[in-house]
Design an enzyme around this catalytic site. Structure first.
Site, PDB file in Angstrom:
ATOM      1  N   CYS A  99      31.128  70.777  38.372  1.00  0.00           N
ATOM      2  CA  CYS A  99      31.391  69.783  37.328  1.00  0.00           C
ATOM      3  C   CYS A  99      30.751  70.212  36.012  1.00  0.00           C
ATOM      4  O   CYS A  99      31.357  70.087  34.947  1.00  0.00           O
ATOM      5  CB  CYS A  99      30.859  68.416  37.752  1.00  0.00           C
ATOM      6  SG  CYS A  99      31.158  67.118  36.529  1.00  0.00           S
ATOM      7  N   CYS A 195      28.940  62.194  42.618  1.00  0.00           N
ATOM      8  CA  CYS A 195      29.327  61.228  41.585  1.00  0.00           C
ATOM      9  C   CYS A 195      30.573  60.432  41.938  1.00  0.00           C
ATOM     10  O   CYS A 195      30.629  59.221  41.736  1.00  0.00           O
ATOM     11  CB  CYS A 195      29.509  61.945  40.247  1.00  0.00           C
ATOM     12  SG  CYS A 195      30.593  63.388  40.325  1.00  0.00           S
TER      13      CYS A 195
END
Length: 372
Positions: A99, A195
Site C-alpha cells: 500500500c 486496513c
C-alpha cells in the site's frame, strides 16, 4: 490547482492530524488530501466515512483546504489482488508494504504533483534525511512506533519528496499536542490489523474471496490430529483457531502452526512456542529493493527484521547475481514466514528489503523436496 507546497495525507487519525498541525505551525503552505482506498463492501465494517468526516473536521480546525481522491480501483489492482494471490499460494503477505509503495507514495504523490505541490507528508513514524544528495530513510525516535519496516520499498524519488513530521516525537507526545490544539482526533483509537479488514473476523473476510476447503491437521511426523477449516487461514507460529483439545499420548501443552502444504491441503502443527520446526537460520528472498539504488557490497553484515517491531537481528547478507538475497542469521530465528518482508538496517538507516521466499526450517525444506 492548489497553492500548497506540501499535501498532507489526512487519514482521519491523530497522527496525520498532528503532522498537518506541525507543518502549518512551521509556516509551511499546506493542504490536506483524504484517500479512499477501499470501496465499501456493504458489511458495515468499513470506517472510511467516519475517517473522512474526522479528516474534514481537523482540516477545518486547522484552517487548511482538503482534497479528496478515490484510489479504490488502484488499491484493488495493486494491493488486494496480490494479497489474495499470496494467501491462495499459502504465503502470508504484508499489504501495508504494498500500500505504501503502490498507493501512498505513488498515486498520492502523483495527485499532489497534479495539484501543484512539491512534497507530500504523512503521519508515519519515520525520518528522512538528505545526505550528499542521497535521501536516507531512518528509524523514528519512538522505536516502539517506528514504521520504517513498512516503508522500505520507497526509493530516492519518493523519499526526496516526502516529509515525516512525527519522526522525532513519541506517540504520547503526539496525543498531547493534538489535545492541546483542540483536535477532535486526540483520543481516537489507533487502527489495528489490516486496513481493509478492520475489526472484523479475518477468517470470515477471507472466506468471501477464497472459499474454505477443510483438510487434515497433522504433526510433523504425520499423525493426524483433526481437521483444519482452510490451510490459507493460518500462518507460521499461530496458536489461535486450531481448536485442538487434549490429545491422547501428548502433553497438555498448546499447539502451534509449524508448516503448510497447500498442494496437499495439510496443516502441520507441533507443541510448544519454541518448537524446533519453527526455527531457521537462513532465508532466501525475492528481488531486493535498495533505497540507495544499489547494495553497499555484494557481501556484508548488518541488522535485519523479518517482522514488524522485531528487535534487530545480526546477519550476513549475500547479494546473489539475480538480485535476490541469501540472509544468514547469527542466531536461529522463530517463525520466519514466506510472503513477509526481510528489512535491512545499518544502525538507524534502513537499507531496503525484500519479500521472503524460503527458509531452511526443517519442515519447510522437507515439503519443498517432496514437491520437487
Amino acid at each position: 490547482m492548489s497553492t500548497a507546497r506540501t499535501i498532507v495525507g489526512m487519514s482521519g487519525g491523530v497522527d496525520s492530524s498532528v503532522a498537518a498541525l506541525r507543518l502549518r505551525d512551521a509556516g509551511e503552505p499546506i493542504a490536506g488530501l483524504f484517500m479512499q482506498n477501499w470501496a465499501d463492501d456493504g458489511s458495515g465494517d468499513c470506517r472510511a466515512e467516519d475517517d473522512r468526516r474526522d479528516a474534514v473536521a481537523v482540516c477545518g480546525r486547522l484552517g487548511i483546504p482538503i482534497h479528496f481522491r478515490d484510489f479504490s480501483r488502484e488499491y484493488w489492482d495493486g494491493v488486494f489482488a496480490h494479497f489474495l494471490a499470496e494467501y491462495a499460494a499459502g504465503r502470508t503477505p504484508n499489504p501495508d508494504v504494498l500500500c505504501n509503495r503502490e498507493i501512498k507514495f505513488k498515486h498520492f504523490l502523483d495527485a499532489a504533483h497534479e495539484l501543484g505541490a512539491e512534497f507530500i507528508a504523512t503521519g508515519h513514524y519515520a525520518r528522512v534525511v538528505v545526505d550528499g544528495g542521497e535521501a536516507k530513510l531512518l528509524k523514528a525516535a519512538d522505536r516502539s512506533k517506528d514504521q520504517s519496516y513498512f516503508l522500505h520499498q520507497l526509493g530516492q524519488e519518493q523519499l526526496s519528496a516526502t516529509k515525516f513530521p512525527l519522526g522525532d516525537l513519541r506517540k504520547t507526545e503526539v496525543r498531547e499536542i493534538a489535545r492541546e490544539a483542540g483536535l477532535s482526533t486526540h483520543a481516537k483509537k489507533d487502527s489495528t490489523g489490516i486496513c481493509f479488514i478492520g475489526e472484523r473476523d479475518f477468517r470470515e473476510f477471507l472466506a468471501r474471496y477464497l472459499p474454505a476447503r477443510t483438510g487434515e491437521m497433522r504433526t510433523p511426523d504425520g499423525r493426524v490430529l483433526g481437521e483444519h477449516p482452510g490451510v490459507f487461514y493460518f500462518t507460521l507460529g499461530q496458536r489461535e483457531g486450531l481448536n485442538i483439545g487434549g490429545v491422547r499420548g501428548f502433553e497438555p501443552a498448546p499447539w502451534y502452526v509449524v508448516g503448510k502444504d497447500v498442494a496437499r491441503n495439510v496443516l502441520y502443527v507441533d507443541q510448544g512456542a519454541d518448537s524446533a520446526y519453527l526455527h531457521s537460520r537462513t532465508l532466501w528472498s525475492e528481488t531486493v529493493h535498495w533505497i540507495a539504488g544499489a547494495p553497499p557490497a555484494a557481501r556484508f553484515t548488518c541488522m535485519a527484521q523479518t517482522r514488524y517491531r522485531q528487535p534487530d537481528q545480526a546477519c550476513e547478507i549475500v547479494v546473489r547475481p539475480d538480485g535476490t538475497l541469501e540472509v544468514r542469521f547469527a542466531e536461529p530465528q522463530r517463525a520466519v514466514t514466506p510472503g513477509q518482508s526481510v528489512v535491512l538496517y545499518d544502525g538507524d538507516v534502513c537499507l531496503g528489503g525484500a519479500v521472503i521466499s524460503a527458509t531452511d526450517a526443517a519442515l519447510e525444506q522437507r515439503l519443498r523436496e517432496h514437491a520437487a
